[in-house]
Design an enzyme around this catalytic site. Sequence first.
Site, PDB file in Angstrom:
ATOM      1  CD  GLU A 192      -2.575   1.463   2.330  1.00 45.24           C
ATOM      2  OE1 GLU A 192      -2.713   0.390   3.477  1.00 45.24           O
ATOM      3  OE2 GLU A 192      -3.652   2.121   2.493  1.00 45.24           O
TER       4      GLU A 192
ATOM      5  CD  GLU B 224      -7.132   2.280   6.194  1.00 49.13           C
ATOM      6  OE1 GLU B 224      -6.271   1.525   6.460  1.00 49.13           O
ATOM      7  OE2 GLU B 224      -6.782   3.113   5.065  1.00 49.13           O
TER       8      GLU B 224
END
Length: 279
Positions: A152, A246
Amino acid sequence: MKLSVAIAGSNAPPSAFVVWRGFEESMRKASRLGYHGVELALKTAQDINPAELSGWLSRYNLEVSCISTGQVFAALGLYFTHGDKKVRDEAVEVFKGLVELAGDLGVMVNVGRVRGFVAPGQTRDAAERLFVETMERICDVAAKKNVTIIIEPVNRYEINFINNLDEGSALISKLKSKNVGLMPDLFHMNIEDDKIGDSLVRNGPFIKYIHFADTNRLAPGQGHMNFDEVFDALKIIKFDGWASIEILPKPDPDTAARQAAEYMLPRIEQYNKSLRGKL
Ligand code: LER
Ligand code: MN
């Protein structure tokens, strides 16, 4: 595409970046809002009891979308570019447990800030070498369990290494391991990538999972992210994996999760129809 929401256990440290805490209660709420799954933010595999987890998943008709590992960095202080091999070995040990659990669940494991950073006095090349070496060790373990590790990119204000998708893809290309992919997070992309749509398309071959948030890290719909651009790009690369919410739990976790579900679920339904040529 399916939608999940990031959750952690009730005693997860404040550094766990999730919408809800408390596994069972979070799953009950996620299911009621129409989410298809949950992303589990874990510090170690011992954070969750697999038998209990499987009971909750069937009771609430949910899947696990991914295991995320931010707490391995934030709570345990472990990361892949650490100059001390003992620390890197410990990181690999923790990942072995998480990968084992992920293998049983058939899900991917993310590498966010646990990738590490370029420390003062360390060259970028040295940090990169340690990252590549540790990633290969973890990917080897993961390959035996059929688990993919997803990197990520994270914005420069949190870490100074792998900030945008192009940098992530460049490093993936240096790895021998093939069970590795990219996990774009729209919040970070809005800070770091040139054009969100173009970057998603350009790095499409590596994209396996995505974090959804708006530009201010509130629920999608609460900022100025151009979600039409995002969905158009995902359609071009025929993305058909998990997207996870998120976001900051603001104004409160329940409201944030509801806003996100109400904004994203109808769009995902439309997207899935158009992906399957039914529109
Ligand atoms: C983790 O997925 C993430 O996006 C980080 O910003 C958390 O610090
Ligand atoms: Mn993220």
